[in-house]
Motif scaffolding. Structure first.
Motif, PDB file in Angstrom:
ATOM      1  N   VAL A  73     -26.832  41.596 -18.312  1.00 46.04           N
ATOM      2  CA  VAL A  73     -28.081  41.345 -18.288  1.00 46.04           C
ATOM      3  C   VAL A  73     -29.349  42.076 -19.190  1.00 46.04           C
ATOM      4  O   VAL A  73     -29.354  42.909 -18.088  1.00 46.04           O
ATOM      5  N   VAL A  74     -30.266  42.312 -20.117  1.00 47.63           N
ATOM      6  CA  VAL A  74     -30.865  42.658 -20.366  1.00 47.63           C
ATOM      7  C   VAL A  74     -31.650  41.717 -20.248  1.00 47.63           C
ATOM      8  O   VAL A  74     -32.230  41.773 -21.057  1.00 47.63           O
ATOM      9  N   LEU A  75     -33.331  43.030 -20.180  1.00 46.29           N
ATOM     10  CA  LEU A  75     -34.989  42.514 -19.792  1.00 46.29           C
ATOM     11  C   LEU A  75     -35.923  43.535 -20.050  1.00 46.29           C
ATOM     12  O   LEU A  75     -36.230  43.956 -19.769  1.00 46.29           O
ATOM     13  N   PRO A  76     -36.206  42.871 -21.209  1.00 48.78           N
ATOM     14  CA  PRO A  76     -36.884  43.739 -22.261  1.00 48.78           C
ATOM     15  C   PRO A  76     -38.204  44.183 -21.803  1.00 48.78           C
ATOM     16  O   PRO A  76     -38.932  42.278 -20.886  1.00 48.78           O
ATOM     17  N   TRP A  77     -39.149  44.926 -21.018  1.00 49.56           N
ATOM     18  CA  TRP A  77     -40.405  44.876 -20.532  1.00 49.56           C
ATOM     19  C   TRP A  77     -41.379  45.670 -21.517  1.00 49.56           C
ATOM     20  O   TRP A  77     -42.587  46.034 -21.274  1.00 49.56           O
ATOM     21  N   SER A  78     -41.426  45.121 -22.020  1.00 47.64           N
ATOM     22  CA  SER A  78     -42.336  45.819 -23.506  1.00 47.64           C
ATOM     23  C   SER A  78     -42.085  44.661 -24.885  1.00 47.64           C
ATOM     24  O   SER A  78     -41.093  44.506 -25.156  1.00 47.64           O
ATOM     25  N   ASP A  79     -43.104  44.430 -25.326  1.00 40.26           N
ATOM     26  CA  ASP A  79     -43.525  43.640 -26.704  1.00 40.26           C
ATOM     27  C   ASP A  79     -42.335  44.474 -27.372  1.00 40.26           C
ATOM     28  O   ASP A  79     -41.504  43.659 -28.597  1.00 40.26           O
ATOM     29  N   GLU A  80     -42.481  45.892 -28.418  1.00 37.82           N
ATOM     30  CA  GLU A  80     -41.730  46.102 -29.971  1.00 37.82           C
ATOM     31  C   GLU A  80     -40.000  46.179 -28.879  1.00 37.82           C
ATOM     32  O   GLU A  80     -39.676  45.932 -30.574  1.00 37.82           O
ATOM     33  N   GLU A  81     -39.982  46.512 -27.444  1.00 41.94           N
ATOM     34  CA  GLU A  81     -38.469  46.473 -27.886  1.00 41.94           C
ATOM     35  C   GLU A  81     -37.888  44.797 -27.730  1.00 41.94           C
ATOM     36  O   GLU A  81     -37.077  44.255 -27.607  1.00 41.94           O
ATOM     37  N   ALA A  82     -38.568  44.051 -26.566  1.00 36.84           N
ATOM     38  CA  ALA A  82     -38.218  42.473 -27.541  1.00 36.84           C
ATOM     39  C   ALA A  82     -38.257  42.160 -28.421  1.00 36.84           C
ATOM     40  O   ALA A  82     -37.067  41.153 -28.797  1.00 36.84           O
ATOM     41  N   ASP A 309     -34.244  36.577  -9.247  1.00 41.18           N
ATOM     42  CA  ASP A 309     -33.314  35.846  -8.570  1.00 41.18           C
ATOM     43  C   ASP A 309     -33.460  34.503  -9.058  1.00 41.18           C
ATOM     44  O   ASP A 309     -32.122  34.243 -10.017  1.00 41.18           O
ATOM     45  N   ASP A 310     -33.972  33.807  -9.686  1.00 42.95           N
ATOM     46  CA  ASP A 310     -33.939  32.823 -10.262  1.00 42.95           C
ATOM     47  C   ASP A 310     -33.158  33.038 -11.720  1.00 42.95           C
ATOM     48  O   ASP A 310     -33.042  31.935 -12.285  1.00 42.95           O
ATOM     49  N   LEU A 311     -34.014  34.103 -11.813  1.00 39.38           N
ATOM     50  CA  LEU A 311     -33.806  33.812 -13.670  1.00 39.38           C
ATOM     51  C   LEU A 311     -32.417  33.757 -13.545  1.00 39.38           C
ATOM     52  O   LEU A 311     -32.348  33.515 -14.602  1.00 39.38           O
ATOM     53  N   PHE A 312     -31.254  34.931 -13.255  1.00 42.74           N
ATOM     54  CA  PHE A 312     -29.873  35.086 -12.416  1.00 42.74           C
ATOM     55  C   PHE A 312     -29.518  33.971 -12.374  1.00 42.74           C
ATOM     56  O   PHE A 312     -28.177  33.685 -13.247  1.00 42.74           O
ATOM     57  N   LEU A 314     -30.191  31.402 -13.012  1.00 41.10           N
ATOM     58  CA  LEU A 314     -30.435  30.056 -14.543  1.00 41.10           C
ATOM     59  C   LEU A 314     -28.854  30.630 -15.432  1.00 41.10           C
ATOM     60  O   LEU A 314     -28.441  29.689 -15.996  1.00 41.10           O
ATOM     61  N   ILE A 315     -29.342  32.104 -15.579  1.00 40.29           N
ATOM     62  CA  ILE A 315     -28.391  32.354 -16.460  1.00 40.29           C
ATOM     63  C   ILE A 315     -26.841  32.676 -16.382  1.00 40.29           C
ATOM     64  O   ILE A 315     -26.228  31.618 -16.882  1.00 40.29           O
ATOM     65  N   SER A 316     -26.502  32.083 -14.909  1.00 36.35           N
ATOM     66  CA  SER A 316     -25.363  31.630 -14.048  1.00 36.35           C
ATOM     67  C   SER A 316     -24.630  30.598 -14.538  1.00 36.35           C
ATOM     68  O   SER A 316     -23.947  30.501 -13.623  1.00 36.35           O
ATOM     69  N   GLY A 317     -25.449  29.512 -14.074  1.00 37.40           N
ATOM     70  CA  GLY A 317     -25.718  28.064 -14.179  1.00 37.40           C
ATOM     71  C   GLY A 317     -25.587  27.502 -13.439  1.00 37.40           C
ATOM     72  O   GLY A 317     -25.687  26.633 -12.829  1.00 37.40           O
ATOM     73  N   LYS A 318     -26.491  28.116 -12.237  1.00 41.07           N
ATOM     74  CA  LYS A 318     -26.719  27.556 -10.916  1.00 41.07           C
ATOM     75  C   LYS A 318     -28.152  26.813 -10.564  1.00 41.07           C
ATOM     76  O   LYS A 318     -28.238  27.334 -11.240  1.00 41.07           O
ATOM     77  N   PRO A 319     -28.096  26.047  -9.739  1.00 42.37           N
ATOM     78  CA  PRO A 319     -29.432  25.555  -9.810  1.00 42.37           C
ATOM     79  C   PRO A 319     -30.451  26.026  -8.760  1.00 42.37           C
ATOM     80  O   PRO A 319     -30.496  27.290  -7.927  1.00 42.37           O
ATOM     81  N   VAL A 320     -31.238  26.082  -9.088  1.00 41.25           N
ATOM     82  CA  VAL A 320     -32.936  26.858  -8.988  1.00 41.25           C
ATOM     83  C   VAL A 320     -33.542  25.567  -8.213  1.00 41.25           C
ATOM     84  O   VAL A 320     -33.999  24.743  -8.373  1.00 41.25           O
ATOM     85  N   ILE A 321     -33.677  26.480  -6.513  1.00 42.27           N
ATOM     86  CA  ILE A 321     -34.176  25.935  -5.625  1.00 42.27           C
ATOM     87  C   ILE A 321     -35.825  25.827  -5.461  1.00 42.27           C
ATOM     88  O   ILE A 321     -36.571  27.161  -6.116  1.00 42.27           O
ATOM     89  N   GLU A 322     -36.611  24.855  -5.381  1.00 43.56           N
ATOM     90  CA  GLU A 322     -38.012  24.640  -5.592  1.00 43.56           C
ATOM     91  C   GLU A 322     -38.541  25.925  -4.823  1.00 43.56           C
ATOM     92  O   GLU A 322     -37.537  25.660  -3.217  1.00 43.56           O
TER      93      GLU A 322
END
Length: 343
Positions: A73-82, A309-312, A314-322
């Motif tokens: 996973v690539v997770l940008p942390w700045s506007d320019e890079e995103a 963790d919930d982001l990952f 979602l990426i993996s297709g797993k359910p996210v718990i409230e």
């Protein structure tokens, strides 16, 4: 899970990196930055120096790192890079990683305040009073109307990072002064027209809008296909945002509804930061929609909400718990820690 994060020189990068490593996903973190002394390098599992986000070689450098280090996973942390990465999203994903941001067209809309306000207005989301002005006559007309009706006005660039080039003009402001150490200038009407009007005219078009007031809010949003998974409103202890002084969590239905409306209007997936201020009548409105998570997302993570963790999942297709959000009034504050690192 191996995650590449950019802009690893931010003040809160070490905390965010540790949250990635210590979460239930137990990520290995590859951090990148333009500086060899970026503080994040001492906390990440691996570190690489890369060109600036606006450099023609930047994306190729990221693609090479993704391939060489088997990044998931690539997770940008700045506007320019995103922005740079989103424009060549297919290359990142062909190299084997998911780019956790939207397409380039959506991010360009986010980075243009006029386009953001226009999209939200068309979607029925309430915004501040705003106009784009293209010439001096329009500029003066809008300014004098706001002066007559409200006694104050804001002039800002269509595209800018933070508060660069923003003027907040009101009668009792007096001489120009930076707002709480930010690049936002507060000044009186005479001081603006005599000292800065020509500068603004030379940089047209600009936005002229009503002045919004505190509290200043960040909403950390994890979204998927236009729906909010988690939205965590945080009032800034330092309204300017930088330096980060901490957050007070607000369980406001109005803020949560606003986050849902904005997410739906943009059709977003993944992690973003919404900046919110208020009209004089107390109505919360969007100031900016940022094309990446806030650096101070660490405040939300510190309360136990597993955004990464919930982001990952979602990426993996797993359910996210409230999960339960922090109670209204809960504070998260930064503190200084010194760590000896043998590398």
């Amino acid at each position: 899970m191996k995650v590449l994060v950019t802009a690893a020189g931010g003040a809160l990068a070490p905390v965010n990196i540790m949250h990635l490593q210590d979460g239930r996903s137990h990520c290995k973190v590859v951090a990148v930055d333009v500086r060899s002394d970026a503080i994040g390098r001492y906390f990440a599992d691996e570190f690489e120096i890369v060109p600036p986000g606006n450099d023609p070689e930047y994306v190729a450098a990221i693609v090479n790192i993704v391939r060489a280090k088997a990044v998931d996973v690539v997770l940008p942390w700045s506007d320019e890079e995103a922005l740079a990465l989103s424009e060549r999203k297919a290359e990142i994903e062909a190299a084997g990683a998911v780019l956790a941001t939207e397409d380039a067209r959506t991010l360009l809309t986010m980075c243009d305040k006029a386009e953001t306000y226009r999209l939200l207005s068309e979607a029925g989301v309430e915004t501040a009073h705003w106009r784009v002005v293209h010439n001096k006559e329009q500029l003066l007309k809008e300014l004098w109307e706001l002066k007559a009706v409200r006694g104050e006005a804001v002039v800002k660039p269509l595209v800018a990072r933070g508060n660069r080039g923003t003027f907040v003009v009101y009668s009792d402001a007096g001489a120009p002064k930076e707002f709480l150490g930010s690049r936002e200038l507060h000044l009186g009407w005479d001081e603006f027209t005599e000292g800065f009007l020509n500068e603004v005219v030379s940089n047209l078009p600009v936005i002229v809008m009503e002045r919004l007031v505190e509290p200043a809010i960040d909403i950390d949003v994890l979204a998927y296909h236009g729906k909010v998974i988690h939205a965590i409103p945080r009032e800034r202890i330092n309204p300017a945002g930088v330096p980060f002084r901490g957050s007070i969590f607000r369980s406001s239905p109005r803020l949560l509804d606003l986050a849902a409306d904005v997410t739906r209007a943009f059709g977003l997936s993944w992690l973003y930061d919404y900046d919110v201020m208020h009209r004089r009548d107390g109505t919360p409105v969007i100031l900016e929609v940022n094309p990446r998570p806030s650096g101070s997302i660490a405040a939300s993570l510190s309360t136990g909400v597993p955004l990464y963790d919930d982001l990952f999942d979602l990426i993996s297709g797993k359910p996210v718990i409230e999960v339960n959000l922090p109670p209204d009034g809960t504070k998260s504050v930064p503190y200084l820690e010194i760590r000896t690192i043998q590398k």
